[in-house]
Design an enzyme around this catalytic site. Structure first.
Site, PDB file in Angstrom:
ATOM      1  CE  LYS A  42      49.568  68.660  33.517  1.00 39.31           C
ATOM      2  NZ  LYS A  42      48.855  69.066  32.310  1.00 39.31           N
ATOM      3  CG  ASP A  73      51.301  69.691  29.737  1.00 39.49           C
ATOM      4  OD1 ASP A  73      52.126  69.055  30.407  1.00 39.49           O
ATOM      5  OD2 ASP A  73      50.289  70.229  30.247  1.00 39.49           O
ATOM      6  CE1 TYR A 111      43.779  70.605  32.198  1.00 44.38           C
ATOM      7  CE2 TYR A 111      45.296  69.838  30.519  1.00 44.38           C
ATOM      8  CZ  TYR A 111      45.054  70.507  31.699  1.00 44.38           C
ATOM      9  OH  TYR A 111      46.104  71.091  32.355  1.00 44.38           O
ATOM     10  CG  HIS A 145      46.215  67.955  37.392  1.00 43.31           C
ATOM     11  ND1 HIS A 145      45.398  67.716  36.313  1.00 43.31           N
ATOM     12  CD2 HIS A 145      46.586  69.250  37.278  1.00 43.31           C
ATOM     13  CE1 HIS A 145      45.292  68.820  35.592  1.00 43.31           C
ATOM     14  NE2 HIS A 145      46.004  69.758  36.159  1.00 43.31           N
TER      15      HIS A 145
END
Ligand code: A2P
Length: 375
Positions: free
Chosen positions: A147, A117, A122, A180
């Protein structure tokens, strides 16, 4: 005439025969003994092999843990079936952060995880992509989630953002792509709210539906949506309904109402920060009910919590960059009803305490989790 054969005296002959007889008898005894010992040895080896096979059968739960024979536990779901018919594995590796994540992904894939995930924000998708490629796990055996970040909600910005993720992950499609946050920022801005797209996410959703039909995404979902925001989206004539809602779920913020509502409405929840996140993991692992479960079932407190999430009927996304913990977190077990109920009661009977809430950091003049938005 040369003597070829010299008859032996009778007494000597008898002696030799009797010697031969003794020799052949002792040879027979030796052979019998040999077969006897060999049979015992073979039986012992067969016993050891059978025992090791029995021990290697999962101790309990869906992924097993070697060495325990307490209970027959096979009821935790190893996956859930989404509206598309796709099977999403119940336990994933959460992969926020950079630098150590590639190695964590490799450990996870070796351990048996098949669900990773991640998210564009990120900033680690290239590292993750490389680790996945190096693992040699075939793409069709993997579940990859990413996301869509808040700055790319405008329909024309979505496909380029998705393409960037696909390129970095070195894949042609995502199994799951989530919005997100239910918050849209203007493209290229530093958290300048796009009020229109935040109030009405339908144009964003329609573009995502188009990308499903195009084959770049297999399932679409949402993240951090409360019930009001979900209804605001699903009131539209959706072609593909949200497959999941990924939200914070942990001992401190178990969200029983959202869980109940989601089950009633056929929307699968995914639990992020399931251990309470870095901020509160220590406290979560020290909760008396968690410790009691760990002790009674001979598992670790983290395994008790992760199992509780799966047993609640959610997907669970524990994060770790520590190899032993990555392995530990994959082993889930069914909790006996009384222990499950005790932990559920303890989790849901204190005031909820959310760990992740970026509203202030983003300069919003409202709380993103407020059920009564001003928008
Ligand atoms: P680390 O990455 O150093 O292993 P969450 O998934 O709730 O966000 O929690 C993540 C935090 O929990 C990280 O700090 C991670 O540390 C820690 N963590 C993950 N698994 C375990 C575990 N099995 N035992 C203790 N701490 C853990």
């Amino acid at each position: 005439m040369p003597v070829f054969y010299k008859p032996v005296p009778t007494s000597e002959h008898d002696d030799e025969e009797s010697q031969n007889l003794t020799k052949s008898r002792s040879a027979r005894i030796k052979t019998t003994l040999f077969y006897f010992v060999a049979t015992i040895a073979v039986m012992y080896v067969a016993y050891l092999a059978t025992r090791s096979i029995i021990r290697s059968v999962p101790k309990h739960g869906m992924h097993g843990r070697p060495g325990c024979h307490h209970r027959n536990l096979t009821t935790l779901p190893s996956h859930h079936i989404l509206p598309s018919g796709d099977k999403i594995p119940s336990v994933a590796l959460g992969i926020a952060g950079k630098g150590e994540v590639g190695a964590a992904v490799q450990t996870a894939l070796k351990t048996g995880y098949r669900h990773i995930d991640g998210a564009w924000i990120y900033g680690n998708e290239e590292e993750v992509g490389k680790a996945i490629s190096a693992s040699g796990v075939p793409r069709d055996q993997l579940w990859l989630t990413s996301k869509l970040w808040n700055n790319f909600h405008a329909p024309e910005d979505i496909e380029p953002a998705l393409d960037e993720t696909l390129t970095r992950l070195n894949t042609e499609y995502l199994d799951l792509y989530l919005i997100h946050w239910p918050i849209a920022f203007k493209k290229g801005s530093n958290n300048v709210l796009d009020k229109e797209l935040t109030a009405n996410p339908y144009p964003t959703w329609q573009k995502l539906e188009e990308l499903v039909d195009k084959g770049k995404i297999r399932n679409i979902g949402i993240s951090n949506f409360n019930i009001a925001r979900i209804k605001n989206l699903t009131a539209n004539p959706l072609k593909h309904k949200p497959a999941v809602n990924q939200v914070e779920l942990n001992y401190f913020n178990p969200q029983p109402e959202l869980l109940k509502w989601s089950k009633e409405n056929g929307l699968l929840l995914e639990a992020y920060s399931p251990l309470g996140s870095t901020k509160q993991v220590k406290e979560a692992l020290s909760v008396p009910e968690v410790k009691e479960i760990a002790k009674k079932l001979d598992i670790t407190p983290a395994q008790a919590l992760i199992s509780w999430h799966v047993q609640r009927g959610t997907i669970v996304l524990p994060k770790s960059v520590t190899p032993s913990r990555v392995q530990e977190n994959f082993q889930v077990v069914t909790l006996p009803d009384d222990l499950f109920d005790k932990l559920e009661k303890a989790a849901t009977s204190h005031p909820p305490q959310r760990v992740v809430n970026p509203s202030k950091n983003w300069g919003l003049d409202f709380d993103v989790f407020d059920e009564n938005w001003p928008l």
